[in-house]
Design a protein around this motif. Structure first.
Motif, short mmCIF file in Angstrom:
data_model
loop_
_atom_site.label_atom_id
_atom_site.label_comp_id
_atom_site.label_asym_id
_atom_site.label_seq_id
_atom_site.Cartn_x
_atom_site.Cartn_y
_atom_site.Cartn_z
N ALA A 163 0.85 -1.20 0.00
CA ALA A 163 0.00 0.00 0.00
C ALA A 163 0.88 1.24 0.00
O ALA A 163 1.91 1.29 0.65
CB ALA A 163 -0.91 0.00 1.22
N ASN A 212 -12.53 -4.33 5.98
CA ASN A 212 -11.76 -3.94 4.80
C ASN A 212 -12.39 -4.47 3.52
O ASN A 212 -13.29 -5.31 3.55
CB ASN A 212 -10.30 -4.39 4.91
CG ASN A 212 -10.11 -5.89 4.92
OD1 ASN A 212 -10.78 -6.62 4.21
ND2 ASN A 212 -9.18 -6.35 5.74
N GLN A 248 -4.80 3.10 -1.34
CA GLN A 248 -5.57 2.55 -0.23
C GLN A 248 -6.30 3.69 0.46
O GLN A 248 -5.73 4.76 0.67
CB GLN A 248 -4.65 1.85 0.77
CG GLN A 248 -5.40 1.11 1.88
CD GLN A 248 -4.43 0.36 2.77
OE1 GLN A 248 -3.73 0.97 3.56
NE2 GLN A 248 -4.39 -0.96 2.62
N ILE A 261 -7.71 -2.40 -0.39
CA ILE A 261 -7.94 -1.08 -1.00
C ILE A 261 -8.74 -0.15 -0.10
O ILE A 261 -8.68 1.06 -0.25
CB ILE A 261 -8.61 -1.20 -2.39
CG1 ILE A 261 -9.95 -1.92 -2.29
CG2 ILE A 261 -7.66 -1.89 -3.36
CD1 ILE A 261 -10.80 -1.80 -3.54
#
Length: 168
Positions: free
Chosen positions: A30, A107, A37, A75
């Protein structure tokens, strides 16, 4: 932005039906040099569009066999996640490689996988929607090779949609 990064939201995040979350994927980690993200300290309520852009110089790793997840990218990270993206653009990376979104309690991830032969829509099964892609892209002469890719039923990846794809 112009490169992958991490955007932090203090509080809640609500994406309505008209909203778009653009995610760039250029690497496995990330942030800079990796992938975008969205980090939300509160609740993330999702709807609207997820727009995935895979950088031309990066190829996500897929699982060892068709339908098996390889690389996975977080993400969206949040205290809680509700809803799903109504539309997802960029799931297909070419050559039968797709991203599969997974919605979890805290998430959202994208897992990269190679679709099985005949799975033209990347939903991990071969059914009537895949047949419809074949029927819509079928060209008995193979003359429209430039416009054919996995999504238009070139199941044998020879650059055309012809009787061999139909038989497959």
């Amino acid at each position: 932005g112009n490169s992958p990064g991490v955007l932090s939201v203090s509080g809640d995040y609500t994406q309505g039906a008209g909203g778009t979350l653009a995610i760039e994927i250029a690497g496995t980690g990330a942030g800079e040099g990796g992938h975008d993200q969205l980090n939300v300290s509160g609740a993330a309520a999702l709807d609207g569009t997820l727009d995935i852009q895979t950088d031309a110089g990066f190829t996500p790793g897929v699982g060892a066999s068709a339908g098996q997840i390889g690389d996975s990218y977080v993400i969206v990270s949040a205290g809680s996640v509700s809803g799903t993206f109504a539309t997802i653009n960029g799931r297909h990376m070419g050559g039968g490689k797709f991203y599969l979104p997974e919605y979890n309690a805290t998430n959202v991830t994208l897992g990269a996988f190679q679709a099985a032969a005949g799975d033209a829509d990347g939903d991990m099964d071969v059914d009537i929607t895949d047949f419809n892609s074949l029927a819509n892209g079928f060209d008995p002469s193979g003359d429209n090779a430039a416009s054919n890719n996995w999504l238009t039923a070139d199941f044998d990846a020879d650059g055309d949609v012809d009787i061999t794809d139909f038989n497959g």
